[in-house]
Design an enzyme around this catalytic site. Structure first.
Site, short mmCIF file in Angstrom:
data_model
loop_
_atom_site.label_atom_id
_atom_site.label_comp_id
_atom_site.label_asym_id
_atom_site.label_seq_id
_atom_site.Cartn_x
_atom_site.Cartn_y
_atom_site.Cartn_z
N GLY A 191 -32.18 -49.14 -28.96
CA GLY A 191 -33.15 -49.97 -28.24
C GLY A 191 -32.93 -49.81 -26.75
O GLY A 191 -32.71 -50.79 -26.02
N ILE A 230 -38.04 -47.58 -30.26
CA ILE A 230 -39.13 -47.57 -31.23
C ILE A 230 -40.51 -47.57 -30.56
O ILE A 230 -41.49 -47.13 -31.15
CB ILE A 230 -39.00 -48.79 -32.18
N ASN A 261 -36.81 -45.57 -35.46
CA ASN A 261 -36.44 -46.92 -35.88
C ASN A 261 -34.98 -46.90 -36.29
O ASN A 261 -34.64 -46.46 -37.38
CB ASN A 261 -37.33 -47.37 -37.04
N ASP A 300 -33.97 -57.90 -29.39
CA ASP A 300 -34.93 -58.95 -29.75
C ASP A 300 -34.20 -60.05 -30.51
O ASP A 300 -33.56 -59.80 -31.54
CB ASP A 300 -36.04 -58.34 -30.62
N THR A 309 -29.40 -52.31 -16.86
CA THR A 309 -30.68 -52.39 -17.57
C THR A 309 -31.65 -53.32 -16.86
O THR A 309 -31.26 -54.24 -16.13
CB THR A 309 -30.48 -52.91 -19.01
N GLU A 350 -33.48 -55.62 -18.26
CA GLU A 350 -33.30 -56.98 -18.76
C GLU A 350 -32.10 -57.65 -18.11
O GLU A 350 -32.15 -58.83 -17.74
CB GLU A 350 -33.12 -56.95 -20.29
#
EC number: 2.1.1.33
Length: 270
Positions: free
Chosen positions: A86, A110, A142, A165, A240, A242
């Site tokens: 991810g 993904i 995936n 997530d 990152t 995030e």
């Protein structure tokens, strides 16, 4: 890259606004993209042309040698040793690429637009920095379904799960990328001594990941003193998009770093 409206005219790097996608994707839904049938079928030449020829043979890993009996020994081909599961827009990968220039690493994402952005970013960095970033690549896949298709037993040294997530609803916890049954697969692909790095800004998810790892018989927590001197740890919250967003908002992060251990160490009480 000149004349490409999706790229910055000065740096040649792709512009994120052309590659935006939903923050997360349902990992249990069926997606249509090519998947290697086995790790031996991974197309290393397309990912790492600096190291592999189009025939899949060695380019840069040294020369063949001849022993005293006249036997020819070909150099061992490099294999991927770091996997960023991810990987998002690839910030961690880019930082790791220069920190570990001799290690092949791959991002697994993904979302198609995000994967395309990372591909373009790597190509642009290779073009503007000759000889660098040849050890990093990305693949759309995936990871919750196909990790064993990409990596052999004991192949990986490090795996990264950064700001995954959270899937807040209890009925969706089965979609979480860290779980007891998925850790079985991760343990298979990690060599003994290999490390899983996880970080999140969601406390409940942080406890979930830590608990899953702590209860698994093939992982043990990395001591704090080792984390303090591990150069990778500092990148987890800073490299990152995030992580940078959490820092800007003054948020808190929850880290869990665990080492792959051998089953015999448990049986022998080592």
């Amino acid at each position: 890259m000149k004349g490409n409206p999706k790229s910055n005219n000065t740096t040649g790097l792709p512009r994120k606004r052309f590659y935006r996608a939903r923050a997360h994707s349902n990992p249990l839904s069926d997606s249509h993209f090519p998947v290697p049938t086995a790790p031996s079928e991974v197309d290393y030449a397309s990912h790492y042309p600096h190291y592999y020829s189009s025939e899949g043979t060695c380019n840069e890993n040294g020369e063949s040698t001849i022993d005293s009996k006249g036997a020819i020994h070909k150099p061992e081909l490099k294999k991927i040793q770091f996997a960023d599961v991810g990987c998002g827009f690839g910030g961690l990968l880019i930082s790791l690429s220069t920190l570990f220039p001799d290690t092949l690493m791959i991002g697994m994402e993904i979302r198609d637009k995000v994967t395309e952005y990372v591909k373009e970013r790597i190509l642009a960095l290779r073009e503007t920095n000759p000889g660098q970033y040849q050890n990093v690549s990305v693949v759309r896949t995936n990871s919750m379904k196909y990790i064993p298709n990409f990596f052999e037993k004991g192949q990986l040294l490090k795996m990264f799960f950064l700001f995954p997530d959270p899937h807040f609803k209890e009925k969706n916890h089965r979609r979480r990328v860290i779980s007891t049954h998925l850790l079985d697969e991760y343990a298979y692909t990690l060599q003994v001594g290999g490390i899983i790095y996880t970080i999140t800004d969601v406390e409940e998810l942080g406890e979930w990941m830590k608990d899953c790892l702590a209860r698994h018989p093939l992982f043990e927590a990395v001591p704090e003193k080792e984390l303090d001197v591990d150069p990778v740890v500092k990148l987890l919250s800073s490299a990152t998009e995030e992580g940078q967003k959490v820092a800007r908002n003054g948020g808190q992060t929850f880290l869990a770093v665990y080492r792959r251990i051998a089953l015999s160490e448990i049986e022998n009480g080592v």
